[in-house]
Scaffold this motif. Structure first.
Motif, short mmCIF file in Angstrom:
data_model
loop_
_atom_site.label_atom_id
_atom_site.label_comp_id
_atom_site.label_asym_id
_atom_site.label_seq_id
_atom_site.Cartn_x
_atom_site.Cartn_y
_atom_site.Cartn_z
N GLN A 1 -3.24 13.75 -0.68
CA GLN A 1 -3.85 12.62 -0.09
C GLN A 1 -3.04 11.33 -0.46
O GLN A 1 -3.17 10.44 0.42
CB GLN A 1 -5.36 12.49 -0.67
CG GLN A 1 -5.52 12.44 -1.85
CD GLN A 1 -6.96 12.74 -2.52
OE1 GLN A 1 -7.55 13.70 -2.26
NE2 GLN A 1 -7.47 11.76 -3.33
N LEU A 2 -2.65 11.26 -1.43
CA LEU A 2 -1.78 10.23 -1.68
C LEU A 2 -0.53 9.90 -1.04
O LEU A 2 -0.15 8.97 -0.66
CB LEU A 2 -1.27 10.11 -3.53
CG LEU A 2 -2.49 10.23 -4.42
CD1 LEU A 2 -2.00 10.29 -5.85
CD2 LEU A 2 -3.23 8.78 -4.32
N ALA A 3 0.20 11.17 -0.90
CA ALA A 3 1.34 11.08 0.01
C ALA A 3 1.10 10.68 1.53
O ALA A 3 1.85 9.86 2.19
CB ALA A 3 2.11 12.58 0.09
N THR A 4 -0.28 11.19 1.90
CA THR A 4 -0.67 10.81 3.39
C THR A 4 -0.72 9.39 3.39
O THR A 4 -0.45 8.63 4.33
CB THR A 4 -1.87 11.65 3.80
OG1 THR A 4 -1.63 13.12 3.66
CG2 THR A 4 -2.23 11.34 5.07
N ALA A 5 -1.42 8.69 2.55
CA ALA A 5 -1.84 7.48 2.76
C ALA A 5 -0.55 6.23 2.48
O ALA A 5 -0.30 5.34 3.24
CB ALA A 5 -2.67 6.87 1.25
N SER A 6 0.57 7.04 1.74
CA SER A 6 1.93 6.11 1.51
C SER A 6 2.57 6.42 2.79
O SER A 6 3.09 5.25 3.41
CB SER A 6 2.58 6.77 0.55
OG SER A 6 3.82 6.37 0.42
N ILE A 7 2.53 7.53 3.70
CA ILE A 7 3.47 7.67 4.66
C ILE A 7 2.88 6.72 5.85
O ILE A 7 3.59 6.19 6.75
CB ILE A 7 3.30 9.29 5.12
CG1 ILE A 7 4.30 9.91 3.91
CG2 ILE A 7 4.07 9.38 6.29
CD1 ILE A 7 4.28 11.42 4.30
N VAL B 1 0.87 -1.12 0.05
CA VAL B 1 -0.04 -0.05 0.14
C VAL B 1 1.03 1.31 0.02
O VAL B 1 0.60 2.07 -0.71
CB VAL B 1 -1.02 0.10 1.31
CG1 VAL B 1 -1.67 1.30 1.41
CG2 VAL B 1 -1.99 -1.07 1.05
N GLY B 2 1.94 1.11 0.88
CA GLY B 2 2.82 2.48 0.92
C GLY B 2 3.68 2.53 -0.33
O GLY B 2 3.66 3.89 -0.96
N LEU B 3 4.05 1.39 -0.97
CA LEU B 3 4.51 1.61 -2.44
C LEU B 3 3.87 2.20 -3.44
O LEU B 3 4.05 2.79 -4.36
CB LEU B 3 5.38 0.20 -2.79
CG LEU B 3 6.36 0.32 -4.01
CD1 LEU B 3 7.54 1.29 -3.65
CD2 LEU B 3 6.72 -1.26 -4.13
N ARG B 4 2.57 1.52 -3.36
CA ARG B 4 1.30 1.90 -4.53
C ARG B 4 1.20 3.42 -4.40
O ARG B 4 1.12 3.99 -5.52
CB ARG B 4 0.29 1.08 -4.29
CG ARG B 4 -0.96 1.38 -4.94
CD ARG B 4 -1.85 0.40 -4.58
NE ARG B 4 -3.31 0.82 -5.70
CZ ARG B 4 -4.59 0.24 -5.47
NH1 ARG B 4 -4.45 -0.94 -4.55
NH2 ARG B 4 -5.46 0.42 -6.16
N PHE B 5 1.15 3.76 -3.02
CA PHE B 5 0.53 5.17 -3.08
C PHE B 5 1.69 6.22 -3.11
O PHE B 5 1.35 7.42 -3.76
CB PHE B 5 -0.39 5.45 -1.96
CG PHE B 5 -1.61 4.99 -2.19
CD1 PHE B 5 -2.71 5.56 -2.84
CD2 PHE B 5 -2.10 3.60 -1.67
CE1 PHE B 5 -4.02 5.14 -3.00
CE2 PHE B 5 -3.51 3.27 -1.77
CZ PHE B 5 -4.47 3.78 -2.44
N GLY B 6 2.87 5.67 -2.60
CA GLY B 6 3.96 6.57 -2.87
C GLY B 6 4.32 6.72 -4.38
O GLY B 6 4.51 7.85 -4.66
N THR B 7 4.28 5.86 -5.34
CA THR B 7 4.28 5.95 -6.74
C THR B 7 3.29 6.73 -7.17
O THR B 7 3.76 7.71 -8.20
CB THR B 7 4.19 4.40 -7.35
OG1 THR B 7 5.21 3.63 -6.73
CG2 THR B 7 4.48 4.74 -8.80
N ALA B 8 2.20 6.61 -6.96
CA ALA B 8 1.14 7.47 -7.24
C ALA B 8 1.31 8.76 -6.97
O ALA B 8 1.12 9.92 -7.78
CB ALA B 8 -0.31 7.18 -6.65
#
Length: 305
Positions: free
Chosen positions: A193-199, A49-56
């Motif tokens: 929002q994407l960065a928050t989910a990744s972090i 999830v972190g890698l997915r949303f970090g990439t996003a």
């Protein structure tokens, strides 16, 4: 989309440009369930999830670079709140996919639609209408059939329960997006929002004892593919819901589990007959919960009054 007049029909059989975009991302969204389930063979849920949303977030950050300096506190707050909902929604859903088929996960996730009016009741003190209650009843009956171990008995296992809770988080995301749409720059908010989910996902790995997996092409390609898809989906949702009402949007989103079910069946997943009936009831509940009572019933009440 301008607000419809009281004499206009509730539903139309054509789509505006914004609605067509939502239909397209719903098809993509539905296809991601099986991909996530497959990648869990080589990665833990939080890392993926972190890698997915970090990439996003990186993809979206590059696209939004010219406007990021204008980020306001209100936009940062909106992005953080939506990001928290995304984190819980996708993380719990990913944990659930460890033990249940992707098609079952998609149909349970679709329960976020009838959950929306319940959350509005609890948080905003807006009680659900008659059709919302009817939709909730259909959806609950469908959940009972779908969640049964063999599709024939009541039972919520760990995977089903986690996915059900994830649907509550996704319902919160929909409400927040609808509340902030039109008041913020969607590009800046999407990055936050994407960065928050990744972090949050990466931060949760150590407390929950999840290690960094060995790198593999399946993990890398899935993270990149779903990262790009997630960036596009979140941006499209934020953009389209400026002109598409939450009601209309959720009806369109109801097609997501259908596409996931089609992809799952192509991949060899077979739900029992009773579970398929439950899946249909959930979709019926999703659509019914967004309908208004028949006009004749309203007219009758006004005459009697």
């Amino acid at each position: 989309m301008a607000a419809a007049s009281s004499s206009a029909p509730r539903f139309r059989f054509f789509f505006s440009k914004s609605e067509a975009v939502l239909v397209a991302i719903t098809m993509i969204w539905g296809a991601t369930f099986l991909t996530v389930q497959n990648v869990l063979a080589v990665s833990g849920p939080l890392f993926f999830v972190g890698l997915r949303f970090g990439t996003a977030a990186l993809v979206m950050g590059c696209l939004a670079a010219p406007v990021l300096r204008g980020l306001t506190w209100a936009e940062a707050k909106a992005g953080i709140l939506i990001g928290i909902s995304i984190f819980f929604g996708y993380t719990l859903q990913t944990y659930g996919l460890q033990t249940i088929p992707s098609s079952k996960s998609a149909f349970i996730t679709a329960l976020y639609v009838p959950i929306v009016p319940l959350l509005q009741w609890l948080v905003l003190r807006r009680p659900p209408g008659v059709m919302s209650w009817l939709g909730i009843a259909f959806a609950f009956a469908g959940l009972v059939l779908l969640a049964g171990p063999d599709g024939t008995s009541i039972g919520l296992g760990r995977g089903e329960l986690l996915t059900l809770i994830s649907a509550v988080a996704i319902a919160s995301e929909i409400i927040l997006i609808g509340g902030y749409a039109g008041r913020v720059d969607v590009r800046r908010v999407t990055v936050v929002q994407l960065a928050t989910a990744s972090i949050l996902a990466f931060a949760g790995m150590a407390p929950l004892g999840e290690g960094i997996p060995d790198m593999s092409w399946l993990l890398i390609l899935s993270a990149i593919g779903l990262g790009v898809a997630s960036a596009g989906i979140q941006l499209a949702m934020n953009w389209a819901q400026k002109t598409v009402s939450p009601t209309r949007a959720t009806v369109i989103y109801a097609g997501e589990p259908v596409w996931a079910g089609i992809v799952g069946r192509i991949a060899g997943e077979r739900l029992p007959a009773a579970a398929l009936i439950g899946a249909v009831l959930i979709i019926v509940g999703v659509i019914v919960s967004e309908l208004k009572p028949p006009r004749w019933a309203k007219e009758r009440r006004s005459v009697e009054a």
